[in-house]
Design a protein around this motif. Structure first.
Motif, mmCIF file in Angstrom:
data_model
loop_
_atom_site.group_PDB
_atom_site.id
_atom_site.type_symbol
_atom_site.label_atom_id
_atom_site.label_comp_id
_atom_site.label_asym_id
_atom_site.label_seq_id
_atom_site.Cartn_x
_atom_site.Cartn_y
_atom_site.Cartn_z
ATOM 1 N N GLY A 1 33.708 -53.657 14.423
ATOM 2 C CA GLY A 1 34.516 -54.316 15.202
ATOM 3 C C GLY A 1 35.462 -53.722 16.154
ATOM 4 N N TRP A 2 35.211 -52.663 16.601
ATOM 5 C CA TRP A 2 36.054 -51.915 17.639
ATOM 6 C C TRP A 2 35.890 -52.373 18.941
ATOM 7 N N ALA A 3 36.935 -52.642 19.546
ATOM 8 C CA ALA A 3 36.992 -53.097 20.999
ATOM 9 C C ALA A 3 36.524 -52.045 21.983
ATOM 10 N N ALA B 1 39.829 -46.086 18.008
ATOM 11 C CA ALA B 1 38.988 -45.895 16.873
ATOM 12 C C ALA B 1 37.527 -45.556 17.547
ATOM 13 N N LEU B 2 37.235 -45.989 18.608
ATOM 14 C CA LEU B 2 35.962 -45.723 19.117
ATOM 15 C C LEU B 2 36.050 -44.729 20.020
ATOM 16 N N GLU B 3 37.162 -44.480 20.630
ATOM 17 C CA GLU B 3 36.973 -43.104 21.427
ATOM 18 C C GLU B 3 37.063 -42.077 20.400
ATOM 19 N N VAL B 4 37.437 -42.044 19.340
ATOM 20 C CA VAL B 4 37.413 -40.941 18.416
ATOM 21 C C VAL B 4 36.045 -41.112 17.994
ATOM 22 N N LEU C 1 30.459 -38.778 9.639
ATOM 23 C CA LEU C 1 29.759 -39.738 8.608
ATOM 24 C C LEU C 1 31.083 -40.378 7.724
ATOM 25 N N PHE C 2 31.541 -39.573 7.129
ATOM 26 C CA PHE C 2 32.639 -39.815 6.047
ATOM 27 C C PHE C 2 33.689 -40.730 7.034
ATOM 28 N N HIS C 3 34.233 -40.432 7.822
ATOM 29 C CA HIS C 3 35.255 -41.196 8.790
ATOM 30 C C HIS C 3 34.678 -42.481 8.917
ATOM 31 N N VAL C 4 33.619 -42.527 9.473
ATOM 32 C CA VAL C 4 33.047 -43.851 9.937
ATOM 33 C C VAL C 4 33.126 -44.686 8.697
ATOM 34 N N GLN C 5 32.580 -44.142 7.670
ATOM 35 C CA GLN C 5 32.439 -45.050 6.458
ATOM 36 C C GLN C 5 33.885 -45.575 5.903
ATOM 37 N N ASP C 6 34.764 -44.654 5.787
ATOM 38 C CA ASP C 6 35.945 -44.656 5.183
ATOM 39 C C ASP C 6 36.846 -45.385 6.261
ATOM 40 N N SER C 7 36.539 -46.959 6.367
ATOM 41 C CA SER C 7 37.301 -47.780 7.364
ATOM 42 C C SER C 7 38.830 -48.053 6.928
ATOM 43 N N GLY C 8 38.989 -48.024 5.682
ATOM 44 C CA GLY C 8 40.433 -48.353 5.106
ATOM 45 C C GLY C 8 41.180 -46.838 5.106
ATOM 46 N N GLY C 9 40.518 -45.787 5.689
ATOM 47 C CA GLY C 9 41.101 -44.513 5.727
ATOM 48 C C GLY C 9 42.073 -43.890 4.488
ATOM 49 N N ASP C 10 41.497 -44.545 3.492
ATOM 50 C CA ASP C 10 42.184 -44.025 2.437
ATOM 51 C C ASP C 10 41.840 -42.500 1.655
#
Length: 182
Positions: free
Chosen positions: A43-45, A50-53, A106-115
């Protein structure tokens, strides 16, 4: 020499996660299409941080992959070049910089909560963006997590390495990309 089992896993990654346009090769445009799919799944605009990263990470992965694997310099990675690249990794167990970025991304994209951990919902959402069935992804997550609710960054790194280097059909890392078995 890549075993038939590892070849099957490596070609799954090639075909499902990298060759997004199904041309039979990996090209820069495949990474651009991946960014679009991730943006939709998360759901990134357009233009969002987040999309730019994610785009930056994907560009770094492409640049490193092309440098490491594009033996003939044609701007495309063939299946043979792909398999050779990962065979070298398995022999040395020393990742190239782009492989570290790939794992972190891969990890960062899946860790949407950033925890710093991935749960089954986060994991299955990303797998679905690549066409993996949600139920299959949840089953794969449960197998990898071994009864825990989350997979940590340290655990994820081990699973990633295991996926790309192990010939053991029972290795937990075989599930990292949404497959519960091969």
């Amino acid at each position: 020499m890549v075993s038939d089992f590892r070849k099957k896993k490596l070609l799954l990654v090639f075909q499902v996660f990298f060759d997004t346009d199904k041309s039979g090769t990996i090209e820069k445009s495949d990474f651009e299409k991946s960014a679009e799919g991730l943006a939709k799944a998360r759901g990134w605009a357009p233009g969002s941080p987040a999309l730019e990263v994610a785009k930056e990470h994907l560009t770094n992965i492409w640049n490193g992959l092309q440098k490491a694997a594009d033996i003939d310099g044609d701007g495309k990675i063939t299946q043979e070049e792909w398999l050779s690249l990962w065979d070298k990794y398995a022999q040395t167990s020393t990742p190239q910089e782009w492989q570290d970025v790939f794992c972190k991304s891969l990890f960062h994209v899946q860790d949407s909560g950033g925890d710093g951990a991935i749960d089954a919902e986060e994991y299955s959402t990303v797998q679905q963006s690549f066409g993996i069935d949600k139920a299959q992804a949840v089953e794969a997550f449960k197998k990898m997590a071994q009864g825990k609710d989350v997979i940590t960054w340290a655990e994820y790194q081990t699973l990633f390495k295991e996926y790309f280097t192990s010939d053991d059909p029972n290795a937990l890392g075989n599930c990292i990309l949404g497959q519960s078995s091969f």
